[in-house]
Structures are given as structure tokens and as C-alpha cells.
Scaffold this motif. Structure first.
Motif, mmCIF file in Angstrom:
data_model
loop_
_atom_site.group_PDB
_atom_site.id
_atom_site.type_symbol
_atom_site.label_atom_id
_atom_site.label_comp_id
_atom_site.label_asym_id
_atom_site.label_seq_id
_atom_site.Cartn_x
_atom_site.Cartn_y
_atom_site.Cartn_z
ATOM 1 N N ASN A 31 0.854 -1.198 0.000
ATOM 2 C CA ASN A 31 0.000 0.000 0.000
ATOM 3 C C ASN A 31 0.883 1.239 0.000
ATOM 4 O O ASN A 31 1.667 1.446 0.930
ATOM 5 C CB ASN A 31 -0.904 -0.010 1.233
ATOM 6 C CG ASN A 31 -1.946 1.090 1.199
ATOM 7 O OD1 ASN A 31 -1.728 2.155 0.625
ATOM 8 N ND2 ASN A 31 -3.095 0.843 1.822
ATOM 9 N N ALA A 32 0.753 2.082 -1.039
ATOM 10 C CA ALA A 32 1.643 3.228 -1.214
ATOM 11 C C ALA A 32 1.068 4.539 -0.693
ATOM 12 O O ALA A 32 1.694 5.596 -0.841
ATOM 13 C CB ALA A 32 2.004 3.382 -2.690
ATOM 14 N N THR A 33 -0.105 4.514 -0.090
ATOM 15 C CA THR A 33 -0.735 5.747 0.373
ATOM 16 C C THR A 33 0.066 6.399 1.495
ATOM 17 O O THR A 33 0.466 5.737 2.450
ATOM 18 C CB THR A 33 -2.155 5.472 0.880
ATOM 19 O OG1 THR A 33 -2.940 4.947 -0.195
ATOM 20 C CG2 THR A 33 -2.810 6.745 1.395
ATOM 21 N N ASN B 275 3.677 -7.914 -5.503
ATOM 22 C CA ASN B 275 2.968 -7.924 -6.780
ATOM 23 C C ASN B 275 1.633 -7.204 -6.717
ATOM 24 O O ASN B 275 1.190 -6.601 -7.701
ATOM 25 C CB ASN B 275 2.758 -9.372 -7.248
ATOM 26 C CG ASN B 275 2.182 -9.436 -8.658
ATOM 27 O OD1 ASN B 275 2.777 -8.926 -9.603
ATOM 28 N ND2 ASN B 275 1.026 -10.059 -8.788
ATOM 29 N N SER B 276 0.980 -7.226 -5.563
ATOM 30 C CA SER B 276 -0.343 -6.607 -5.456
ATOM 31 C C SER B 276 -0.291 -5.083 -5.561
ATOM 32 O O SER B 276 -1.322 -4.443 -5.798
ATOM 33 C CB SER B 276 -1.006 -6.997 -4.127
ATOM 34 O OG SER B 276 -0.283 -6.456 -3.039
ATOM 35 N N LEU B 277 0.899 -4.506 -5.409
ATOM 36 C CA LEU B 277 1.008 -3.044 -5.450
ATOM 37 C C LEU B 277 0.620 -2.492 -6.822
ATOM 38 O O LEU B 277 0.126 -1.377 -6.928
ATOM 39 C CB LEU B 277 2.436 -2.607 -5.094
ATOM 40 C CG LEU B 277 2.640 -1.104 -4.845
ATOM 41 C CD1 LEU B 277 1.798 -0.634 -3.673
ATOM 42 C CD2 LEU B 277 4.107 -0.801 -4.592
ATOM 43 N N LYS B 278 0.820 -3.281 -7.869
ATOM 44 C CA LYS B 278 0.480 -2.786 -9.212
ATOM 45 C C LYS B 278 -1.028 -2.673 -9.428
ATOM 46 O O LYS B 278 -1.473 -2.118 -10.432
ATOM 47 C CB LYS B 278 1.096 -3.695 -10.279
ATOM 48 C CG LYS B 278 0.530 -5.091 -10.347
ATOM 49 C CD LYS B 278 1.154 -5.894 -11.479
ATOM 50 C CE LYS B 278 2.639 -6.121 -11.247
ATOM 51 N NZ LYS B 278 3.218 -7.028 -12.277
ATOM 52 N N PHE B 279 -1.809 -3.162 -8.459
ATOM 53 C CA PHE B 279 -3.264 -3.006 -8.531
ATOM 54 C C PHE B 279 -3.762 -1.890 -7.619
ATOM 55 O O PHE B 279 -4.960 -1.660 -7.506
ATOM 56 C CB PHE B 279 -3.954 -4.323 -8.141
ATOM 57 C CG PHE B 279 -3.540 -5.495 -8.976
ATOM 58 C CD1 PHE B 279 -4.056 -5.684 -10.249
ATOM 59 C CD2 PHE B 279 -2.619 -6.411 -8.491
ATOM 60 C CE1 PHE B 279 -3.659 -6.759 -11.023
ATOM 61 C CE2 PHE B 279 -2.215 -7.499 -9.250
ATOM 62 C CZ PHE B 279 -2.736 -7.673 -10.528
ATOM 63 N N LEU C 279 4.029 0.961 -15.071
ATOM 64 C CA LEU C 279 2.618 1.216 -15.363
ATOM 65 C C LEU C 279 2.222 2.611 -14.911
ATOM 66 O O LEU C 279 2.646 3.085 -13.857
ATOM 67 C CB LEU C 279 1.738 0.194 -14.649
ATOM 68 C CG LEU C 279 1.973 -1.278 -14.973
ATOM 69 C CD1 LEU C 279 1.129 -2.145 -14.052
ATOM 70 C CD2 LEU C 279 1.635 -1.564 -16.436
ATOM 71 N N SER C 280 1.381 3.268 -15.699
ATOM 72 C CA SER C 280 0.771 4.523 -15.278
ATOM 73 C C SER C 280 -0.450 4.204 -14.424
ATOM 74 O O SER C 280 -0.893 3.049 -14.342
ATOM 75 C CB SER C 280 0.344 5.340 -16.493
ATOM 76 O OG SER C 280 -0.739 4.709 -17.164
ATOM 77 N N CYS C 281 -1.027 5.219 -13.806
ATOM 78 C CA CYS C 281 -2.239 5.005 -13.000
ATOM 79 C C CYS C 281 -3.373 4.443 -13.858
ATOM 80 O O CYS C 281 -4.127 3.566 -13.419
ATOM 81 C CB CYS C 281 -2.673 6.307 -12.339
ATOM 82 S SG CYS C 281 -1.477 6.987 -11.162
ATOM 83 N N LYS D 286 -7.159 -8.104 -11.040
ATOM 84 C CA LYS D 286 -6.443 -8.886 -10.051
ATOM 85 C C LYS D 286 -6.571 -10.375 -10.379
ATOM 86 O O LYS D 286 -7.528 -10.821 -11.055
ATOM 87 C CB LYS D 286 -7.018 -8.620 -8.660
ATOM 88 C CG LYS D 286 -6.694 -7.226 -8.134
ATOM 89 C CD LYS D 286 -7.192 -7.072 -6.715
ATOM 90 C CE LYS D 286 -6.825 -5.694 -6.173
ATOM 91 N NZ LYS D 286 -7.296 -5.501 -4.782
ATOM 92 N N PRO D 287 -5.625 -11.182 -9.907
ATOM 93 C CA PRO D 287 -5.651 -12.608 -10.205
ATOM 94 C C PRO D 287 -6.963 -13.300 -9.814
ATOM 95 O O PRO D 287 -7.365 -14.266 -10.427
ATOM 96 C CB PRO D 287 -4.482 -13.145 -9.367
ATOM 97 C CG PRO D 287 -3.551 -11.998 -9.254
ATOM 98 C CD PRO D 287 -4.416 -10.780 -9.172
#
Length: 305
Positions: free
Chosen positions: A236-238, A260-264, A290-292, A300-301
């Protein structure tokens, strides 16, 4: 002279300093003058993809100190307030502004695509004091700015101003590098970083440790403002209170090889990008390339979005 209403223009001179203006306290552009500038330039309909020619600054009120090859310092030691534009550019020997009493800057550009503030192409050793940086970077009142500079390292660090992270510090001048064994108590009070935020190879899962962080200001165009790589648990990047990331780098914020989940994490991407020099900076933030918008389209998987 204490008060100048209009424009202070010092260009292509041989002055070493401007101490003959040491009594000057205020450079003031009236609301009428600012509206006049906007009215003058409005019919031009200049494309957002082209820079406004220098000649269009001729009717902009404020301060323009540019192209003075021998200028070593401004010496405007009593200047407390400026309004209009503030341009200090192409003075190759200028290392410091030396505006110790500057307290108020109501800066506005006469046209949306011209900078209200430009401090650039001066000496390679040029730097702004922390006080000058805070006043000139007041983004709530300034529509656009250009800085090729850095913040001077404080000569006498205090509890709230530091050059290395420590408990109680609110203003860090320099890069903040966080690795596997970092003591996170040192950043809980941190509000401003004048340098890069670098987080690599840690066990962090999110940015909750930066509970008070408001701004990251990186004026070096060759450096990322936020660089987060190799944190395998980071999801989580917030940054909850983040208001602004200043960067001149094409991609100022980079997340790479984390969980890996950060890209979502589309919402975090948008939140950070909105803080990067305004919400229209489309390519300033990259999550594994990736852009936003790219992230928003990913599934997601488990099949969710």
C-alpha cells in the motif's frame, strides 16, 4: 526607497551585488496590474504545448533579476514582501539569494503557462535557505514555478531541522534513505523532506510510519523524488497526509519490484500523482512501468478490478 509599486528589472548589468537597494522592503504589484497582465495576454490563445516567449514578460510586474554575469549576491537584506512574478535566472556567479527577512510572497504569473517563480541557471553552487524555499515554494498561492537549485544544508541544525533523520525532526534537508535496519521512530514527526525519499529492501508493508509527512521536495532534475524498490512485503503506497511532491524529473515517483499486489493499488497511484506538481502530471508516477490508468485497467488474479 522602501516601497516599489510595479516592476524591479535588473538585467544584463555588471553589478556584483544590489546593496544599493538594501533599503527596499516591498515590491508590490497591485491587483489592477495583475488583471491588466492577464487581460493583455488572454487574446494570444497560446497553446499549452509551447512556452510563452520572454517578450511576454515585459508587462509582468514583480521582480526580474536575470543575465547579470558578475552578480554574486542580491543583498536585498530588508526585503520582506514581494508580489507579481519572481525571476532570478542566468546569473552564473550567483550562489545565494540572501533574502534573510523575506516573509511574504504573493506570487502570480500573468499567464497560466508562464512561471510565477523561476530560480534557475545560476551558479552550480547556488542554493536556497530553508526559509527562502518554504516561502517561494508556497504552492497554495503560486500557480507555477521552475527551480534548478537545492536547499542549503543548515549551518546550525536544530531539533526540528536536521540533515540526518532523528526523533523530533520535522524538516529534513538531504536524502532520506531507508534500508532493512532503519529505526522508524526517527521519521514519525517528519513533515518536510528537501531531498529524495528512498526506500529499498525493507520489510515495510505500507507508509504508515510517515504519519505526518506533508511534502517531498527534490529540486535536482536527475534525482527521483520518491524511489521505492525491492520491498517484497510492500502493498500500500498511500501517504495519508501527503500534499505535494515537487520534482523536475520526468518520472519523479518510482515503485519497482515490490509486492505484486502493489500494481493493482490504483487509488494510491492517483493520490500520489495528484500531489506531484499538480493533478495534470500524467507521467510523473510509475508502478513497475505502469501509469495510474494502466493500473486501473488491470484485473487482479482473483478476477476483481
Amino acid at each position: 526607497m522602501k516601497i516599489l509599486k510595479g516592476r524591479l528589472e535588473i538585467v544584463h548589468t555588471t553589478f556584483k551585488n544590489l546593496n544599493f537597494l538594501a533599503g527596499l522592503q516591498t515590491v508590490e504589484a497591485s491587483e489592477f496590474e495583475l488583471e491588466y497582465c492577464k487581460t493583455l495576454l488572454k487574446p494570444l490563445h497560446l497553446s499549452q504545448y509551447f512556452e510563452v516567449p520572454v517578450s511576454y514578460f515585459e508587462n509582468a510586474f514583480g521582480v526580474d533579476i536575470s543575465g547579470n554575469p558578475g552578480l554574486e549576491e542580491l543583498g536585498l537584506t530588508n526585503l520582506t514582501s514581494i508580489s507579481g512574478i519572481f525571476l532570478v535566472t542566468m546569473n552564473p556567479k550567483l550562489k545565494r539569494l540572501k533574502l534573510p527577512n523575506l516573509k511574504n510572497a504573493q506570487l502570480h504569473s500573468p499567464y497560466t503557462m508562464t512561471p510565477a517563480v523561476s530560480v534557475s541557471f545560476n551558479s552550480p553552487q547556488f542554493c536556497l535557505t530553508l526559509q527562502e524555499a518554504k516561502i517561494l515554494l508556497n504552492y497554495r498561492k503560486i500557480n507555477s514555478f521552475v527551480f534548478f537549485s537545492k536547499v542549503c544544508k543548515p549551518g546550525n541544525p536544530t531539533k526540528k531541522i536536521c540533515v540526518a533523520p532523528k526523533v523530533g525532526c520535522e524538516n529534513l534537508v538531504g536524502d532520506l534513505k531507508i534500508g532493512p535496519k532503519f529505526d522508524f521512530k526517527k521519521v514519525k514527526s517528519l513533515k518536510f523532506i528537501y531531498g529524495s525519499l528512498i526506500v529499498k529492501d525493507t520489510n515495510l508493508t505500507d507508509f504508515k510510519v510517515f504519519e505526518n509527512l506533508l511534502e517531498v521536495v527534490q529540486m535536482n532534475s536527475t534525482k527521483l523524488a520518491i524511489d521505492v524498490q525491492g520491498n517484497k512485503n510492500f502493498q500500500n503506497a498511500t501517504i495519508s497526509k501527503l500534499q505535494r511532491v515537487y520534482t523536475d524529473h520526468m518520472i519523479g515517483v518510482l515503485f519497482k519490484n515490490n509486492h505484486n499486489s502493489l500494481k493493482f493499488d490504483f487509488k494510491s497511484c492517483i493520490s500520489i500523482r495528484n500531489a506531484v506538481n499538480g493533478p495534470d502530471n500524467q507521467f510523473s508516477t510509475s508502478f513497475d512501468g505502469l501509469s495510474c490508468e494502466d493500473m486501473e485497467k488491470l484485473k487482479k488474479p482473483n478476477g476483481g478490478k
